[in-house]
Design a protein around this motif. Structure first.
Motif, PDB file in Angstrom:
ATOM      1  N   PRO A  39      99.887 -44.522-137.270  1.00 34.62           N
ATOM      2  CA  PRO A  39      99.109 -43.282-137.418  1.00 34.62           C
ATOM      3  C   PRO A  39      99.665 -42.138-136.573  1.00 34.62           C
ATOM      4  N   LEU A  40     100.185 -42.450-135.386  1.00 34.01           N
ATOM      5  CA  LEU A  40     100.776 -41.409-134.554  1.00 34.01           C
ATOM      6  C   LEU A  40     102.049 -40.862-135.172  1.00 34.01           C
ATOM      7  N   LEU A  46     103.269 -34.708-139.761  1.00 30.50           N
ATOM      8  CA  LEU A  46     102.388 -33.614-140.165  1.00 30.50           C
ATOM      9  C   LEU A  46     102.570 -32.405-139.238  1.00 30.50           C
ATOM     10  N   ILE A  47     102.646 -32.639-137.946  1.00 29.04           N
ATOM     11  CA  ILE A  47     102.862 -31.554-136.978  1.00 29.04           C
ATOM     12  C   ILE A  47     104.209 -30.889-137.219  1.00 29.04           C
ATOM     13  N   ALA A  49     105.913 -30.725-140.046  1.00 28.49           N
ATOM     14  CA  ALA A  49     105.827 -29.927-141.270  1.00 28.49           C
ATOM     15  C   ALA A  49     105.074 -28.623-141.012  1.00 28.49           C
ATOM     16  N   PHE A  50     104.013 -28.695-140.233  1.00 26.59           N
ATOM     17  CA  PHE A  50     103.219 -27.522-139.885  1.00 26.59           C
ATOM     18  C   PHE A  50     104.066 -26.507-139.115  1.00 26.59           C
ATOM     19  N   LEU A  51     104.789 -26.983-138.076  1.00 26.37           N
ATOM     20  CA  LEU A  51     105.602 -26.071-137.276  1.00 26.37           C
ATOM     21  C   LEU A  51     106.770 -25.507-138.066  1.00 26.37           C
ATOM     22  N   THR A  52     107.348 -26.314-138.942  1.00 24.50           N
ATOM     23  CA  THR A  52     108.433 -25.833-139.787  1.00 24.50           C
ATOM     24  C   THR A  52     107.958 -24.707-140.700  1.00 24.50           C
ATOM     25  N   LYS A  53     106.827 -24.926-141.338  1.00 24.22           N
ATOM     26  CA  LYS A  53     106.293 -23.909-142.247  1.00 24.22           C
ATOM     27  C   LYS A  53     105.869 -22.655-141.488  1.00 24.22           C
ATOM     28  N   ALA A  54     105.362 -22.827-140.284  1.00 20.79           N
ATOM     29  CA  ALA A  54     104.937 -21.687-139.465  1.00 20.79           C
ATOM     30  C   ALA A  54     106.129 -20.970-138.843  1.00 20.79           C
TER      31      ALA A  54
END
Length: 58
Positions: A39-40, A46-47, A49-54
Protein backbone atom coordinates in the motif's frame (compact mmCIF):
# COMPACT_ATOMS: atom_id res chain seq x y z
CA UNK A 1 1.98 13.52 7.08
CA UNK A 2 4.92 11.41 8.19
CA UNK A 3 8.28 12.24 6.68
CA UNK A 4 9.85 8.86 7.44
CA UNK A 5 8.67 5.30 7.06
CA UNK A 6 11.43 3.69 9.10
CA UNK A 7 12.53 4.33 12.65
CA UNK A 8 16.18 5.03 13.43
CA UNK A 9 16.47 1.48 14.81
CA UNK A 10 14.99 -0.01 11.63
CA UNK A 11 17.47 1.98 9.56
CA UNK A 12 20.26 0.66 11.76
CA UNK A 13 19.08 -2.94 11.24
CA UNK A 14 18.87 -2.50 7.46
CA UNK A 15 22.16 -0.63 7.09
CA UNK A 16 23.98 -3.12 9.29
CA UNK A 17 22.61 -6.04 7.27
CA UNK A 18 23.50 -4.39 3.94
CA UNK A 19 27.04 -3.59 5.10
CA UNK A 20 27.93 -6.71 7.07
CA UNK A 21 25.22 -9.31 6.53
CA UNK A 22 24.57 -9.38 10.28
CA UNK A 23 20.95 -9.83 11.34
CA UNK A 24 20.32 -7.71 14.43
CA UNK A 25 17.39 -8.15 16.85
CA UNK A 26 13.96 -7.72 15.22
CA UNK A 27 15.35 -8.52 11.75
CA UNK A 28 12.52 -10.97 11.02
CA UNK A 29 9.89 -8.46 12.18
CA UNK A 30 11.36 -5.87 9.85
CA UNK A 31 11.35 -8.36 6.97
CA UNK A 32 7.66 -8.97 7.57
CA UNK A 33 6.87 -5.24 7.71
CA UNK A 34 8.78 -4.52 4.50
CA UNK A 35 7.08 -7.37 2.63
CA UNK A 36 3.69 -5.91 3.54
CA UNK A 37 4.39 -2.35 2.36
CA UNK A 38 2.59 -2.63 -1.00
CA UNK A 39 0.00 0.00 0.00
CA UNK A 40 2.87 2.41 0.68
CA UNK A 41 4.43 1.70 -2.69
CA UNK A 42 1.06 2.39 -4.31
CA UNK A 43 0.91 5.69 -2.40
CA UNK A 44 4.40 6.62 -3.66
CA UNK A 45 3.28 6.02 -7.26
CA UNK A 46 0.20 8.18 -6.69
CA UNK A 47 2.29 10.97 -5.12
CA UNK A 48 4.79 10.80 -7.98
CA UNK A 49 2.01 11.07 -10.57
CA UNK A 50 0.52 14.00 -8.66
CA UNK A 51 3.85 15.87 -8.47
CA UNK A 52 4.63 15.13 -12.11
CA UNK A 53 1.30 16.51 -13.26
CA UNK A 54 1.66 19.53 -10.96
CA UNK A 55 5.08 20.18 -12.50
CA UNK A 56 6.95 19.94 -9.23
CA UNK A 57 8.52 16.47 -9.49
CA UNK A 58 12.27 16.22 -8.97
Amino acid sequence: MRKRLLTDKEREIINNYLETGTKLNNFSVLIHRCKNMQPLQDDFKLIDAFLTKAGTAK
